[in-house]
Enzyme design. Structure first.
Site, PDB file in Angstrom:
ATOM      1  N   SER A 132       0.825  -1.210   0.000  1.00 24.63           N
ATOM      2  CA  SER A 132       0.000   0.000   0.000  1.00 24.63           C
ATOM      3  C   SER A 132       0.854   1.254   0.000  1.00 24.63           C
ATOM      4  CB  SER A 132      -0.946   0.008   1.208  1.00 24.63           C
ATOM      5  OG  SER A 132      -0.221  -0.124   2.418  1.00 24.63           O
ATOM      6  N   HIS A 185       1.853   5.381   5.049  1.00 25.16           N
ATOM      7  CA  HIS A 185       1.177   5.815   3.835  1.00 25.16           C
ATOM      8  C   HIS A 185       1.560   7.249   3.469  1.00 25.16           C
ATOM      9  CE1 HIS A 185      -2.251   2.644   4.393  1.00 25.16           C
ATOM     10  NE2 HIS A 185      -1.120   2.122   3.958  1.00 25.16           N
TER      11      HIS A 185
END
Length: 262
Positions: A132, A185
């Site tokens: 991710s 992230h």
């Protein structure tokens, strides 16, 4: 009755067979590593990016953590999200560039920043893993490029800058999905913004070097689904492809032309 699109396995198979070389290799490695963790559960601890375990002998974690996943759904969702983004990137920049960046700086830079923030700012030791971080890296890169042609989008009476889209998704993901790394992230998105703005383009080897390697090893002839430096969809720095047209067939203007750009 509304009609819903039906799942077509033949279309999915055709899409998978069209994936460029580096994209399919990286996705295959992710799936293979997950399968390997079924009998060898210790592989997750070996590959995860855990700040206190990163030293000179374990710097490999900066490259392995995006390839390893906690479980099946974690892996499959990341593979589905990453595949179209990585395919687009490789089609634009070529297989060699994709291989160099995603086995090097695109793991080292966000992973290194994450370690610094965890150890010296947050005083924590949270281990992370999963592709991710690459998904948000590529999303932020695409968002910054889209910003030039579509500066904002509307939600009701509000106009939202296009470049903030990945940041909004990161916040929503952190709220809705348990045990995701907001800091990880954000580190990935930050590197994506730097890449799209051109600040870290120096990380890519010079095109002359890439062409020399390709011609010397005959990579285009030997490797199926290989994307050459000279056969990219958009050109290495966004240069549009041109078509040779005889000058006699082109319409002429009575006025002298003017060059656009510098």
């Amino acid at each position: 009755m509304p009609s819903f699109p039906q799942f077509n396995p033949l279309r999915l198979r055709s899409y998978i067979l069209r994936l460029p070389l580096c994209t399919r290799v990286l996705l295959a490695v992710m799936v293979a590593l997950y399968v390997a963790t079924i009998p060898l559960a210790w592989l997750r601890d070996w590959a995860a990016l855990e700040p206190d375990k990163v030293g000179l002998a374990s710097l490999y974690r900066l490259n392995t953590f995006p390839l390893m996943h906690i479980g099946f759904f974690h892996m499959i969702f990341n593979v589905i999200a990453l595949a179209p983004l990585l395919e687009r990137f490789e089609s634009e920049f070529g297989t060699l560039v994709t291989l160099v960046l995603f086995t090097g700086p695109f793991g080292l830079l966000p992973g290194g920043i994450y370690i610094l923030l965890e150890k010296f700012v947050l005083r924590s030791n949270t281990a992370v893993m999963g592709a991710s971080i690459w998904v948000f890296l590529l999303l932020s890169s695409e968002a910054l490029k889209t910003q030039k042609s579509n500066p904002n989008f509307s939600i009701g009476p509000y106009k939202i800058p296009t470049w903030t889209t990945p940041l909004i998704l990161i916040v929503l993901t952190s709220i809705l999905v348990p045990d995701v790394s907001l800091i990880g992230h954000l580190c990935g998105a930050g590197i994506g913004y730097l890449w799209a703005s051109g600040w870290i383009k120096f990380l890519v080897p010079h095109e002359k070097i890439l062409r020399f390697i390709e011609s010397k090893l005959n990579l285009l002839g030997r490797l199926p689904h290989y994307v050459s430096v000279d056969q990219k969809t958009y050109g290495r720095y966004g240069v549009l492809p041109t078509t040779a047209v005889p000058l006699g067939t082109m319409p002429r203007s009575p006025e002298q032309g003017q060059r656009l750009g510098p």
